[in-house]
Design a protein around this motif. Structure first.
Motif, PDB file in Angstrom:
ATOM      1  N   GLY A  57     -17.376 -13.143  20.025  1.00 62.16           N
ATOM      2  CA  GLY A  57     -16.620 -14.098  19.244  1.00 62.16           C
ATOM      3  C   GLY A  57     -16.387 -13.693  17.799  1.00 62.16           C
ATOM      4  N   LEU A  58     -16.457 -12.407  17.513  1.00 62.40           N
ATOM      5  CA  LEU A  58     -16.306 -11.933  16.144  1.00 62.40           C
ATOM      6  C   LEU A  58     -14.839 -11.730  15.781  1.00 62.40           C
ATOM      7  N   ASP A  59     -14.568 -11.753  14.494  1.00 64.05           N
ATOM      8  CA  ASP A  59     -13.232 -11.479  13.976  1.00 64.05           C
ATOM      9  C   ASP A  59     -13.032  -9.968  13.984  1.00 64.05           C
ATOM     10  N   VAL A  60     -12.146  -9.472  14.866  1.00 61.68           N
ATOM     11  CA  VAL A  60     -11.937  -8.033  15.060  1.00 61.68           C
ATOM     12  C   VAL A  60     -10.561  -7.650  14.534  1.00 61.68           C
ATOM     13  N   ARG A  61     -10.522  -6.610  13.715  1.00 55.86           N
ATOM     14  CA  ARG A  61      -9.259  -6.101  13.195  1.00 55.86           C
ATOM     15  C   ARG A  61      -9.116  -4.630  13.583  1.00 55.86           C
ATOM     16  N   THR A  62      -7.865  -4.234  13.913  1.00 54.92           N
ATOM     17  CA  THR A  62      -7.613  -2.866  14.371  1.00 54.92           C
ATOM     18  C   THR A  62      -6.469  -2.231  13.572  1.00 54.92           C
ATOM     19  N   PRO A  63      -6.602  -2.127  12.265  1.00 53.56           N
ATOM     20  CA  PRO A  63      -5.512  -1.568  11.464  1.00 53.56           C
ATOM     21  C   PRO A  63      -5.340  -0.072  11.695  1.00 53.56           C
ATOM     22  N   ARG A  64      -4.127   0.397  11.553  1.00 53.33           N
ATOM     23  CA  ARG A  64      -3.864   1.827  11.673  1.00 53.33           C
ATOM     24  C   ARG A  64      -4.389   2.569  10.455  1.00 53.33           C
ATOM     25  N   THR A  65      -4.501   1.873   9.326  1.00 62.98           N
ATOM     26  CA  THR A  65      -5.016   2.470   8.111  1.00 62.98           C
ATOM     27  C   THR A  65      -5.674   1.388   7.260  1.00 62.98           C
ATOM     28  N   LEU A  66      -6.718   1.763   6.537  1.00 65.16           N
ATOM     29  CA  LEU A  66      -7.382   0.822   5.644  1.00 65.16           C
ATOM     30  C   LEU A  66      -6.704   0.771   4.281  1.00 65.16           C
ATOM     31  N   ARG A  67      -5.608   1.492   4.133  1.00 59.24           N
ATOM     32  CA  ARG A  67      -4.820   1.398   2.907  1.00 59.24           C
ATOM     33  C   ARG A  67      -3.848   0.215   2.946  1.00 59.24           C
ATOM     34  N   ASP A  68      -3.768  -0.431   4.083  1.00 56.25           N
ATOM     35  CA  ASP A  68      -2.905  -1.586   4.246  1.00 56.25           C
ATOM     36  C   ASP A  68      -3.404  -2.727   3.348  1.00 56.25           C
ATOM     37  N   PRO A  69      -2.574  -3.250   2.449  1.00 50.74           N
ATOM     38  CA  PRO A  69      -3.027  -4.311   1.529  1.00 50.74           C
ATOM     39  C   PRO A  69      -3.555  -5.553   2.246  1.00 50.74           C
ATOM     40  N   GLU A  70      -2.937  -5.925   3.364  1.00 53.03           N
ATOM     41  CA  GLU A  70      -3.401  -7.106   4.093  1.00 53.03           C
ATOM     42  C   GLU A  70      -4.819  -6.899   4.622  1.00 53.03           C
ATOM     43  N   THR A  71      -5.085  -5.690   5.144  1.00 54.11           N
ATOM     44  CA  THR A  71      -6.430  -5.387   5.633  1.00 54.11           C
ATOM     45  C   THR A  71      -7.430  -5.380   4.493  1.00 54.11           C
ATOM     46  N   GLN A  72      -7.064  -4.811   3.360  1.00 51.53           N
ATOM     47  CA  GLN A  72      -7.966  -4.789   2.215  1.00 51.53           C
ATOM     48  C   GLN A  72      -8.270  -6.194   1.717  1.00 51.53           C
ATOM     49  N   ASP A  73      -7.269  -7.059   1.719  1.00 48.30           N
ATOM     50  CA  ASP A  73      -7.507  -8.453   1.325  1.00 48.30           C
ATOM     51  C   ASP A  73      -8.475  -9.118   2.290  1.00 48.30           C
ATOM     52  N   TRP A  74      -8.309  -8.818   3.602  1.00 49.82           N
ATOM     53  CA  TRP A  74      -9.215  -9.400   4.606  1.00 49.82           C
ATOM     54  C   TRP A  74     -10.643  -8.929   4.386  1.00 49.82           C
ATOM     55  N   VAL A  75     -10.822  -7.630   4.138  1.00 51.07           N
ATOM     56  CA  VAL A  75     -12.162  -7.092   3.890  1.00 51.07           C
ATOM     57  C   VAL A  75     -12.808  -7.791   2.700  1.00 51.07           C
ATOM     58  N   ARG A  76     -12.067  -7.953   1.630  1.00 55.89           N
ATOM     59  CA  ARG A  76     -12.623  -8.593   0.438  1.00 55.89           C
ATOM     60  C   ARG A  76     -12.947 -10.068   0.700  1.00 55.89           C
ATOM     61  N   SER A  77     -12.144 -10.712   1.543  1.00 54.76           N
ATOM     62  CA  SER A  77     -12.344 -12.145   1.807  1.00 54.76           C
ATOM     63  C   SER A  77     -13.608 -12.431   2.605  1.00 54.76           C
ATOM     64  N   LEU A  78     -14.135 -11.412   3.270  1.00 49.50           N
ATOM     65  CA  LEU A  78     -15.328 -11.615   4.097  1.00 49.50           C
ATOM     66  C   LEU A  78     -16.577 -11.872   3.265  1.00 49.50           C
ATOM     67  N   ASP A  79     -16.526 -11.473   1.999  1.00 48.52           N
ATOM     68  CA  ASP A  79     -17.676 -11.638   1.110  1.00 48.52           C
ATOM     69  C   ASP A  79     -18.933 -11.005   1.717  1.00 48.52           C
ATOM     70  N   ALA A  80     -18.764  -9.809   2.287  1.00 48.02           N
ATOM     71  CA  ALA A  80     -19.889  -9.104   2.916  1.00 48.02           C
ATOM     72  C   ALA A  80     -20.812  -8.515   1.844  1.00 48.02           C
ATOM     73  N   ASP A  81     -22.087  -8.436   2.178  1.00 45.80           N
ATOM     74  CA  ASP A  81     -23.045  -7.784   1.291  1.00 45.80           C
ATOM     75  C   ASP A  81     -23.040  -6.273   1.483  1.00 45.80           C
ATOM     76  N   VAL A  82     -22.709  -5.851   2.707  1.00 41.74           N
ATOM     77  CA  VAL A  82     -22.739  -4.427   3.039  1.00 41.74           C
ATOM     78  C   VAL A  82     -21.794  -4.166   4.200  1.00 41.74           C
ATOM     79  N   ALA A  83     -21.231  -2.959   4.229  1.00 44.13           N
ATOM     80  CA  ALA A  83     -20.440  -2.525   5.374  1.00 44.13           C
ATOM     81  C   ALA A  83     -21.185  -1.374   6.045  1.00 44.13           C
TER      82      ALA A  83
END
Length: 321
Positions: A57-83
């Motif tokens: 049930g996790l939020d899964v993303r499959t971007p072709r590149t992590l340079r995509d601004p939408e993907t970067q916004d999603w990563v930042r929105s997670l408020d993760a402590d560590v990747a």
């Protein structure tokens, strides 16, 4: 801790399972490669990581590149402590590495700085290393150059294929990552810069890297075949057909076979090498499934003096194999 996980193949699953089973950590998102078409029917299938993450049930993303601004916004929105990254297969750009809110950690299957790159386990087996291991290090812009937070050693056994060894390292990687996260939480984690000496590179293996040269010593052939098993696989040619090889066994005392020359008896198939001979294990002739070498020989009836290898076949056959 809130954890963003990035990984793709099956070897990344032990770490993902360890994080999911840990009461101290919450996986808040998953990055993985996109679904790919596989099999004869070219059916679209998720990566092993995607399949497990979606089942959880996790939020899964499959971007072709992590340079995509939408993907970067999603990563930042997670408020993760560590990747935590394990065999993800995508570059993490500086824009994300420099995010101050969390650290990017990578589990790499070698004793850095030895074997930086995509195929560290395969290269270690092929080179004849006696020991390898795994490291958790902090990602930075360079290729596997970041400071190391933890490492473990694992002996390379005489019969290990790269698949065998990678399975053991992947299983050991889960506890190693959890230990690092625990020490980060308590403030006791220390990162040690990699030494400048001892750097070797482990570029991805191409299909051609699995081509067996029968003029090589038996030990070299043995290590090559084990190192490219299961992928990209060892191969040679028989006549004008492709011929895949499973692990072989060096044989003492056989010195009368020319490189590539086949000697088939009721219970074994020997092939000459540069300094002796090897016993074939399983083989897969073109268009056929894996079978014991002696079973293949009973059906193929190789003539006396028949050989494996491009050096004794037509040039075009070697190129097409």
């Amino acid at each position: 801790m809130r954890v963003l996980f990035a990984g793709t193949p099956e070897v990344a699953l032990p770490v993902l399972h360890a994080l999911l089973d840990s009461p101290e950590h919450e996986v808040v998102g998953v990055l993985t490669r996109a679904d790919a078409r596989k099999g004869r029917g070219r059916t679209l299938r998720p990566s092993p990581v995607a399949a497990v993450a979606r089942e959880a049930g996790l939020d899964v993303r499959t971007p072709r590149t992590l340079r995509d601004p939408e993907t970067q916004d999603w990563v930042r929105s997670l408020d993760a402590d560590v990747a935590v990254v394990v065999a993800y297969g995508r570059l993490v750009p500086p824009e994300l590495l420099d995010v101050p809110e969390h650290r990017w950690l990578n589990l790499h299957f070698s004793l850095l700085p030895r074997w930086r790159g995509a195929a560290p386990v395969q290269r270690a087996v092929i080179a004849g290393d006696g020991v390898t291991g795994a490291c958790v290090f902090e990602l930075e812009a360079g290729l596997d150059t970041g400071p190391v937070l933890a490492r473990l050693e694992e002996p390379i056994r005489a019969k290990d294929t790269s698949g065998d060894l990678l399975d053991r390292l992947a299983q050991a990687g889960g506890p190693l990552v959890l230990d690092v996260l625990s020490r980060i939480e308590t403030g006791s984690a220390t990162a040690q810069a990699q030494p400048e000496e001892g750097v070797t590179l482990a570029p991805v293996l191409a299909t051609a890297d699995g081509e067996v040269s029968w003029t090589a010593p038996t030990a070299v052939i043995d290590r090559l075949v084990r190192g490219v098993t299961p992928a990209p696989g060892a191969r040679t040619v028989y006549g004008e057909s492709r011929f895949r090889l499973g692990p072989v066994t060096p044989v003492d005392g056989v010195t009368d076979l020319a490189p590539g020359e086949i000697r088939a008896s009721k219970h074994e198939v020997l092939v000459g090498a540069g300094d002796g001979a090897v016993r074939l294990g399983e083989v897969a002739p073109a268009g056929k499934s894996w079978m014991p070498a002696d079973a293949w020989a009973r059906g193929a009836h190789p003539e006396p003096g028949a050989r494996l290898g491009t050096d004794t076949s037509a040039t075009t056959a070697g190129e097409e194999a």
